[in-house]
Motif scaffolding. Sequence first.
Motif, PDB file in Angstrom:
ATOM      1  N   SER A  59       0.831  -1.202   0.000  1.00  0.00           N
ATOM      2  CA  SER A  59       0.000   0.000   0.000  1.00  0.00           C
ATOM      3  C   SER A  59       0.871   1.260   0.000  1.00  0.00           C
ATOM      4  CB  SER A  59      -0.933   0.004   1.208  1.00  0.00           C
ATOM      5  OG  SER A  59      -0.195   0.052   2.411  1.00  0.00           O
ATOM      6  N   CYS A  60       0.289   2.340  -0.463  1.00  0.00           N
ATOM      7  CA  CYS A  60       0.977   3.631  -0.490  1.00  0.00           C
ATOM      8  C   CYS A  60      -0.068   4.738  -0.655  1.00  0.00           C
ATOM      9  CB  CYS A  60       2.004   3.679  -1.629  1.00  0.00           C
ATOM     10  SG  CYS A  60       1.263   3.566  -3.272  1.00  0.00           S
ATOM     11  N   HIS A  61       0.367   5.973  -0.698  1.00  0.00           N
ATOM     12  CA  HIS A  61      -0.562   7.088  -0.865  1.00  0.00           C
ATOM     13  C   HIS A  61      -1.203   7.028  -2.253  1.00  0.00           C
ATOM     14  CE1 HIS A  61      -2.199  11.146  -0.874  1.00  0.00           C
ATOM     15  NE2 HIS A  61      -1.902  11.229   0.432  1.00  0.00           N
ATOM     16  N   GLY A  62      -2.506   7.314  -2.302  1.00  0.00           N
ATOM     17  CA  GLY A  62      -3.233   7.223  -3.561  1.00  0.00           C
ATOM     18  C   GLY A  62      -2.762   8.178  -4.625  1.00  0.00           C
ATOM     19  N   SER A  63      -2.035   9.222  -4.230  1.00  0.00           N
ATOM     20  CA  SER A  63      -1.532  10.186  -5.215  1.00  0.00           C
ATOM     21  C   SER A  63      -0.262   9.699  -5.896  1.00  0.00           C
ATOM     22  CB  SER A  63      -1.248  11.519  -4.526  1.00  0.00           C
ATOM     23  OG  SER A  63      -0.195  11.371  -3.573  1.00  0.00           O
ATOM     24  N   SER A  64       0.371   8.645  -5.327  1.00  0.00           N
ATOM     25  CA  SER A  64       1.661   8.173  -5.858  1.00  0.00           C
ATOM     26  C   SER A  64       1.674   6.646  -5.975  1.00  0.00           C
ATOM     27  CB  SER A  64       2.799   8.625  -4.931  1.00  0.00           C
ATOM     28  OG  SER A  64       2.709  10.001  -4.637  1.00  0.00           O
TER      29      SER A  64
END
Length: 389
Positions: free
Chosen positions: A194-199
């Motif tokens: 998982s990671c930030h939705g913008s990146s």
Amino acid sequence: MNTLDEARKLKSWMVKLRRDFHMYPEPSFEEVRTSKVIAEELKNMEIDVAAVGKTGVIGLLKGKNQGKVIALRADIDGLSVIEKTGLSYSSKNPGYMHACGHDTHITKLLGAAKILSHFKNELCGSVKFIFQPAEELGAGAAYMIEHGVLENPKVDMIVGMHTFGLIEIGKVVVQEGFLMASIDTWHLTIEGKSCHGSSPWQGIDAMPCALSVMKGFETIVTRFNDARNPVVINIGTVNAGERFNVVPGKVEITGSNRTFSEYSREMIPKWMKKMIDNVCDTYGCKAQFGYEMGCGPTVNEIVSTEFVKKSVVGVIGEENIIQIPPIMGSEDFASYLKKVPGTFLILGGGNKEKGYMYSQHSNYFTIDEDCLSVGASVYAQIACDFLKN
């Protein structure tokens, strides 16, 4: 003996009993109240009663001599379905409903037991009444067999019956060979990062990987499997994600598979595993795949089915015996048929004129209660014919 006339005399009693069971559906292996009522009714008929585990019940009606033994089986568990029928006797157990007709199965078998108890001195042998938990899990029949339900005394033939809401009342399906499919269940976890939705490039999105795997399962049905052997791969649940602005790092999927073919049944998990591994490798994800074999296909034995057909014809007439295409739904009665000759019947419970035509597991599932007399008489007639010599 005219078993249908005898069953009709019991109609008000059976209706009251069925509605009581309908109001109190219980989960698989937790049918405590249900089994208690069953045991009490059997004891009132002076039938020997034995408990099997927590909620299984066996009734044994002994005839005038030892002779042969026929087993008649009913499943007793409810479903985790919210009832929307609006009936005055709707479920009082929140979140559960008798949406598959098991309340009618119990009642029909108790009706048959009551009829047969009046004529036990005419029976050359014994009738074993099997009230089985956890059919909806596909595990109850195997549980009962493991606890010796087919022994002491040894069962020579077994008969089961299922009420179908989409088959007209008065009709009974009696047919040899494949009637219902096998069922196996599986669960799959696909893990990325998982990671930030913008990146999204900073993580590994498990979602597109899962979508490709699920799409690949369709290819197993259409291209890997022999089309002459029908297969169903059902995806039942998909759970993923934590927030609207987070790339999902994990997707959890569950499902079930059905087929009539032993070869396809053996190969499906292998085909699925190959598909999962290859797709996950492409997307850079990892997978955990678990597969559980359930019950096999329900295959009615020829000689038993021919014998039973004659008994059913004697009750409702040849014109009311029908044939249907094999059903992709499953029944753990199949486990008994692997051990003992027997057959599984389908009883019509629908009525178009009354507006009662609902599929199994529907929130609105309702049956015409006149089917109770037909089912009880069919069970009783089969037992009488089997034990008359």
